[in-house]
Design a protein around this motif. Structure first.
Motif, mmCIF file in Angstrom:
data_model
loop_
_atom_site.group_PDB
_atom_site.id
_atom_site.type_symbol
_atom_site.label_atom_id
_atom_site.label_comp_id
_atom_site.label_asym_id
_atom_site.label_seq_id
_atom_site.Cartn_x
_atom_site.Cartn_y
_atom_site.Cartn_z
ATOM 1 N N LYS A 181 0.829 -1.224 0.000
ATOM 2 C CA LYS A 181 0.000 0.000 0.000
ATOM 3 C C LYS A 181 0.858 1.268 0.000
ATOM 4 O O LYS A 181 0.515 2.252 -0.643
ATOM 5 N N PHE A 182 1.986 1.228 0.711
ATOM 6 C CA PHE A 182 2.915 2.355 0.715
ATOM 7 C C PHE A 182 3.398 2.654 -0.713
ATOM 8 O O PHE A 182 3.338 3.786 -1.180
ATOM 9 N N TYR A 183 3.849 1.617 -1.413
ATOM 10 C CA TYR A 183 4.350 1.823 -2.774
ATOM 11 C C TYR A 183 3.215 2.167 -3.742
ATOM 12 O O TYR A 183 3.406 2.969 -4.661
ATOM 13 N N GLU A 184 2.039 1.594 -3.542
ATOM 14 C CA GLU A 184 0.887 1.950 -4.381
ATOM 15 C C GLU A 184 0.580 3.453 -4.257
ATOM 16 O O GLU A 184 0.212 4.084 -5.241
ATOM 17 N N SER A 185 0.778 4.004 -3.076
ATOM 18 C CA SER A 185 0.521 5.441 -2.872
ATOM 19 C C SER A 185 1.500 6.305 -3.671
ATOM 20 O O SER A 185 1.277 7.501 -3.849
ATOM 21 N N HIS A 186 2.569 5.687 -4.180
ATOM 22 C CA HIS A 186 3.550 6.392 -5.019
ATOM 23 C C HIS A 186 3.411 6.016 -6.493
ATOM 24 O O HIS A 186 4.304 6.307 -7.291
ATOM 25 N N GLY A 187 2.306 5.353 -6.836
ATOM 26 C CA GLY A 187 2.039 5.047 -8.236
ATOM 27 C C GLY A 187 2.569 3.719 -8.728
ATOM 28 O O GLY A 187 2.546 3.444 -9.929
ATOM 29 N N TYR A 188 3.029 2.858 -7.837
ATOM 30 C CA TYR A 188 3.535 1.540 -8.225
ATOM 31 C C TYR A 188 2.406 0.521 -8.201
ATOM 32 O O TYR A 188 1.487 0.615 -7.392
ATOM 33 N N SER A 189 2.499 -0.466 -9.089
ATOM 34 C CA SER A 189 1.522 -1.555 -9.153
ATOM 35 C C SER A 189 2.250 -2.881 -9.069
ATOM 36 O O SER A 189 3.350 -3.031 -9.622
ATOM 37 N N THR A 190 1.627 -3.859 -8.405
ATOM 38 C CA THR A 190 2.240 -5.182 -8.308
ATOM 39 C C THR A 190 2.226 -5.860 -9.663
ATOM 40 O O THR A 190 1.354 -5.594 -10.499
ATOM 41 N N THR A 191 3.193 -6.714 -9.878
ATOM 42 C CA THR A 191 3.277 -7.482 -11.111
ATOM 43 C C THR A 191 3.814 -8.868 -10.770
ATOM 44 O O THR A 191 4.714 -9.002 -9.944
ATOM 45 N N GLY A 192 3.231 -9.885 -11.361
ATOM 46 C CA GLY A 192 3.707 -11.250 -11.124
ATOM 47 C C GLY A 192 3.289 -11.790 -9.765
ATOM 48 O O GLY A 192 2.459 -11.205 -9.071
ATOM 49 N N GLU A 193 3.895 -12.904 -9.416
ATOM 50 C CA GLU A 193 3.588 -13.594 -8.165
ATOM 51 C C GLU A 193 4.556 -13.158 -7.067
ATOM 52 O O GLU A 193 5.680 -12.756 -7.345
ATOM 53 N N GLY A 194 4.106 -13.303 -5.824
ATOM 54 C CA GLY A 194 4.980 -13.034 -4.699
ATOM 55 C C GLY A 194 6.083 -14.090 -4.611
ATOM 56 O O GLY A 194 5.959 -15.173 -5.180
ATOM 57 N N TYR A 195 7.155 -13.771 -3.924
ATOM 58 C CA TYR A 195 8.290 -14.676 -3.779
ATOM 59 C C TYR A 195 9.007 -14.372 -2.476
ATOM 60 O O TYR A 195 8.833 -13.294 -1.893
ATOM 61 N N LEU A 196 9.795 -15.324 -2.029
ATOM 62 C CA LEU A 196 10.617 -15.118 -0.840
ATOM 63 C C LEU A 196 11.989 -14.613 -1.260
ATOM 64 O O LEU A 196 12.621 -15.155 -2.161
ATOM 65 N N GLU A 197 12.422 -13.540 -0.620
ATOM 66 C CA GLU A 197 13.775 -13.023 -0.827
ATOM 67 C C GLU A 197 14.400 -12.916 0.555
ATOM 68 O O GLU A 197 13.885 -12.194 1.413
ATOM 69 N N GLY A 215 14.117 -14.940 2.885
ATOM 70 C CA GLY A 215 13.149 -15.393 3.866
ATOM 71 C C GLY A 215 11.995 -14.444 4.144
ATOM 72 O O GLY A 215 11.164 -14.707 4.997
ATOM 73 N N ILE A 216 11.933 -13.328 3.404
ATOM 74 C CA ILE A 216 10.884 -12.324 3.610
ATOM 75 C C ILE A 216 10.011 -12.273 2.354
ATOM 76 O O ILE A 216 10.537 -12.171 1.238
ATOM 77 N N PRO A 217 8.665 -12.312 2.511
ATOM 78 C CA PRO A 217 7.769 -12.231 1.347
ATOM 79 C C PRO A 217 7.909 -10.899 0.595
ATOM 80 O O PRO A 217 7.793 -9.826 1.204
ATOM 81 N N HIS A 218 8.186 -10.980 -0.703
ATOM 82 C CA HIS A 218 8.345 -9.814 -1.566
ATOM 83 C C HIS A 218 7.433 -9.949 -2.772
ATOM 84 O O HIS A 218 6.947 -11.034 -3.074
ATOM 85 N N ILE A 219 7.257 -8.841 -3.482
ATOM 86 C CA ILE A 219 6.573 -8.861 -4.778
ATOM 87 C C ILE A 219 7.167 -7.740 -5.642
ATOM 88 O O ILE A 219 7.557 -6.690 -5.126
ATOM 89 N N ALA A 220 7.272 -8.007 -6.933
ATOM 90 C CA ALA A 220 7.775 -6.987 -7.851
ATOM 91 C C ALA A 220 6.700 -5.924 -8.046
ATOM 92 O O ALA A 220 5.505 -6.230 -8.110
ATOM 93 N N MET A 221 7.121 -4.667 -8.130
ATOM 94 C CA MET A 221 6.199 -3.564 -8.372
ATOM 95 C C MET A 221 6.808 -2.656 -9.429
ATOM 96 O O MET A 221 8.029 -2.453 -9.462
ATOM 97 N N ILE A 222 5.936 -2.114 -10.289
ATOM 98 C CA ILE A 222 6.398 -1.281 -11.394
ATOM 99 C C ILE A 222 5.625 0.027 -11.426
ATOM 100 O O ILE A 222 4.433 0.069 -11.144
ATOM 101 N N LYS A 223 6.350 1.089 -11.771
ATOM 102 C CA LYS A 223 5.736 2.401 -12.018
ATOM 103 C C LYS A 223 6.083 2.758 -13.445
ATOM 104 O O LYS A 223 7.252 2.780 -13.813
ATOM 105 N N ALA A 224 5.056 2.981 -14.251
ATOM 106 C CA ALA A 224 5.310 3.272 -15.670
ATOM 107 C C ALA A 224 5.155 4.762 -15.959
ATOM 108 O O ALA A 224 4.510 5.475 -15.227
#
Length: 148
Positions: free
Chosen positions: A121-137, A139-148
């Motif tokens: 939600k923090f990154y969404e407030s800066h115009g980023y959107s999630t893309t793809g599936e979540g993954y562990l990096e 040991g911490i759950p991550h997800i790729a986010m893109i701002k176009a």
């Protein structure tokens, strides 16, 4: 108290600034998040460093990369705010400064980052959107986010 933000190449960092940046990253990503990982990864020399100072202390930070270095898009990583300073909105300030630094230095607004999932939600407030599936990096759950 306002955050004083500076944008520097690796070669422009003072030894004290570098030490303070590495200390903050270790304090949050290794100690606070209880995550054993190699923070000093050999990529800092290629990064643009966005540093937030308060009373001459580093309290917020990101590192940014040109398109094609980390991802096809420009990249923002190591987004960090000192725990005691998070209530002041410095995360938003450092992200705004990072977006601007990428536009100014790399002439693009197409940015990708690897977000810890609890910060979507923090990154969404800066115009980023999630893309793809979540993954562990590390040991911490991550997800790729893109701002176009």
């Amino acid at each position: 108290m306002d955050l004083n933000i500076e944008v520097k190449k690796f070669s422009e960092l003072t030894l004290t600034e570098l030490y303070d940046i590495l200390q903050l990253r270790s304090e949050v990503f290794v100690v606070e998040q209880d995550c054993v990982y190699q923070d000093i990864d050999g990529k800092d020399a290629e990064a643009l460093h966005i540093i937030g100072f308060k009373n001459d202390k580093v309290v917020a930070y990101t590192r940014c990369f040109k398109p094609g270095y980390y991802f096809e898009e420009a990249a923002i990583g190591r987004v960090v705010v000192k725990e005691s300073e998070r209530k002041y909105g410095y995360g938003h300030e450092i992200m705004n400064a990072s977006d601007k630094a990428i536009k100014d230095h790399f002439n693009t607004s197409n940015i990708k980052l690897s977000a810890q999932q609890y910060l979507i939600k923090f990154y969404e407030s800066h115009g980023y959107s999630t893309t793809g599936e979540g993954y562990l990096e590390d040991g911490i759950p991550h997800i790729a986010m893109i701002k176009a």
